[in-house]
Design a protein around this motif. Structure first.
Motif, PDB file in Angstrom:
ATOM      1  N   SER A  45       0.827  -1.209   0.000  1.00  0.00           N
ATOM      2  CA  SER A  45       0.000   0.000   0.000  1.00  0.00           C
ATOM      3  C   SER A  45       0.858   1.255   0.000  1.00  0.00           C
ATOM      4  O   SER A  45       0.571   2.218  -0.728  1.00  0.00           O
ATOM      5  CB  SER A  45      -0.925  -0.005   1.220  1.00  0.00           C
ATOM      6  N   LEU A  48       2.283   1.789  -3.413  1.00  0.00           N
ATOM      7  CA  LEU A  48       1.277   2.325  -4.327  1.00  0.00           C
ATOM      8  C   LEU A  48       1.125   3.839  -4.156  1.00  0.00           C
ATOM      9  O   LEU A  48       1.094   4.584  -5.138  1.00  0.00           O
ATOM     10  CB  LEU A  48      -0.065   1.615  -4.097  1.00  0.00           C
ATOM     11  N   ALA A  52       2.263   6.659  -7.017  1.00  0.00           N
ATOM     12  CA  ALA A  52       1.320   7.656  -7.525  1.00  0.00           C
ATOM     13  C   ALA A  52       1.836   9.070  -7.285  1.00  0.00           C
ATOM     14  O   ALA A  52       1.774   9.927  -8.183  1.00  0.00           O
ATOM     15  CB  ALA A  52      -0.048   7.461  -6.873  1.00  0.00           C
ATOM     16  N   SER A  79       0.760   3.368 -11.730  1.00  0.00           N
ATOM     17  CA  SER A  79      -0.240   3.030 -10.720  1.00  0.00           C
ATOM     18  C   SER A  79      -1.605   3.614 -11.062  1.00  0.00           C
ATOM     19  O   SER A  79      -2.636   3.070 -10.658  1.00  0.00           O
ATOM     20  CB  SER A  79       0.213   3.503  -9.337  1.00  0.00           C
ATOM     21  N   ASN A  80      -1.630   4.695 -11.842  1.00  0.00           N
ATOM     22  CA  ASN A  80      -2.904   5.269 -12.265  1.00  0.00           C
ATOM     23  C   ASN A  80      -3.552   4.457 -13.382  1.00  0.00           C
ATOM     24  O   ASN A  80      -4.683   4.750 -13.776  1.00  0.00           O
ATOM     25  CB  ASN A  80      -2.742   6.730 -12.696  1.00  0.00           C
ATOM     26  N   ILE A  82      -3.829   1.192 -12.822  1.00  0.00           N
ATOM     27  CA  ILE A  82      -4.426   0.151 -11.983  1.00  0.00           C
ATOM     28  C   ILE A  82      -5.722   0.658 -11.356  1.00  0.00           C
ATOM     29  O   ILE A  82      -6.694  -0.061 -11.237  1.00  0.00           O
ATOM     30  CB  ILE A  82      -3.427  -0.281 -10.882  1.00  0.00           C
ATOM     31  N   SER A  83      -5.691   1.913 -10.957  1.00  0.00           N
ATOM     32  CA  SER A  83      -6.832   2.562 -10.317  1.00  0.00           C
ATOM     33  C   SER A  83      -6.784   4.047 -10.652  1.00  0.00           C
ATOM     34  O   SER A  83      -5.697   4.617 -10.760  1.00  0.00           O
ATOM     35  CB  SER A  83      -6.753   2.382  -8.799  1.00  0.00           C
ATOM     36  N   PRO A  86      -5.071   5.699  -7.073  1.00  0.00           N
ATOM     37  CA  PRO A  86      -4.133   4.815  -6.365  1.00  0.00           C
ATOM     38  C   PRO A  86      -3.691   5.363  -5.014  1.00  0.00           C
ATOM     39  O   PRO A  86      -3.376   4.579  -4.115  1.00  0.00           O
ATOM     40  CB  PRO A  86      -2.958   4.691  -7.340  1.00  0.00           C
ATOM     41  N   GLY A  90      -4.125   3.172  -1.765  1.00  0.00           N
ATOM     42  CA  GLY A  90      -2.989   2.940  -0.885  1.00  0.00           C
ATOM     43  C   GLY A  90      -3.270   3.343   0.556  1.00  0.00           C
ATOM     44  O   GLY A  90      -2.916   2.619   1.492  1.00  0.00           O
ATOM     45  N   LEU A 149     -10.551  -0.621  -7.353  1.00  0.00           N
ATOM     46  CA  LEU A 149      -9.890  -1.796  -7.923  1.00  0.00           C
ATOM     47  C   LEU A 149     -10.951  -2.746  -8.448  1.00  0.00           C
ATOM     48  O   LEU A 149     -12.024  -2.867  -7.850  1.00  0.00           O
ATOM     49  CB  LEU A 149      -9.059  -2.545  -6.869  1.00  0.00           C
ATOM     50  N   SER A 153      -7.830  -3.988 -12.896  1.00  0.00           N
ATOM     51  CA  SER A 153      -6.630  -3.636 -12.130  1.00  0.00           C
ATOM     52  C   SER A 153      -5.602  -4.756 -12.194  1.00  0.00           C
ATOM     53  O   SER A 153      -4.395  -4.502 -12.308  1.00  0.00           O
ATOM     54  CB  SER A 153      -6.994  -3.358 -10.671  1.00  0.00           C
TER      55      SER A 153
END
Length: 161
Positions: A45, A48, A52, A79-80, A82-83, A86, A90, A149, A153
């Motif tokens: 976390s 992440l 970001a 990371s952006n 993935i979500s 982020p 995190g 997520l 993701s």
């Protein structure tokens, strides 16, 4: 002017949730296992959040959650990818790690409160500003990347790792 303007709501909400977790009872069983699991979740976390933050700094856009309209670049990679959030994923993950370490069901309640508050208040406000600022590019980003997520993701994580 937004009533939250000038107050960094996400970190304040996360600290408040963490303090609320401290008021919950500690579980007694499998304490060592919980600590190892919590440390792994916290490490992921934290990574992440840092990834970001680093991406926002590299792209020269705002880190200020109170002024999402000041975003100069729509960051969609790393990371952006993935979500769309982020940093909040995190921060929620850090709270999850703390709940795991506490080992009680009550420690999960502040996690839910944090996620709900971010989802309904902070993220909704940011999305409105980003839609206005980036238009169709933001709509395309929303169509391909989840707010928090989901299965997309996992696919995005596999492609960046």
């Amino acid at each position: 002017m937004n009533r939250h303007e000038g107050i960094p709501v996400p970190p304040v909400a996360m600290v408040a949730a963490g303090l609320a977790q401290r008021l919950t009872p500690n579980g007694r069983k499998a304490r060592r296992t919980r600590r190892v699991a919590a440390a792994a979740i916290a490490a992921g976390s934290g990574a992440l959040v840092l990834a970001a933050l680093g991406a926002f700094v590299r792209h020269g856009t705002t880190l200020d959650p109170t002024a999402p309209g000041n975003a100069s670049v729509l960051v969609t990679g790393g990371s952006n990818g993935i979500s769309r959030n982020p940093m909040y994923v995190g921060l929620a993950g850090l709270l999850v790690a703390h709940a795991v370490d506490r080992g009680s069901w009550q420690a999960w309640l502040p996690v839910g409160g944090f996620v709900l508050a971010m989802d309904r208040f902070q993220i909704a406000r940011e999305e409105e500003a980003l839609r206005g600022r980036f238009g169709e590019a933001y709509h395309r980003y929303c169509a391909t990347t989840p707010r928090w997520l989901d299965w997309r993701s996992v696919h995005a994580f596999r492609s960046i790792s």
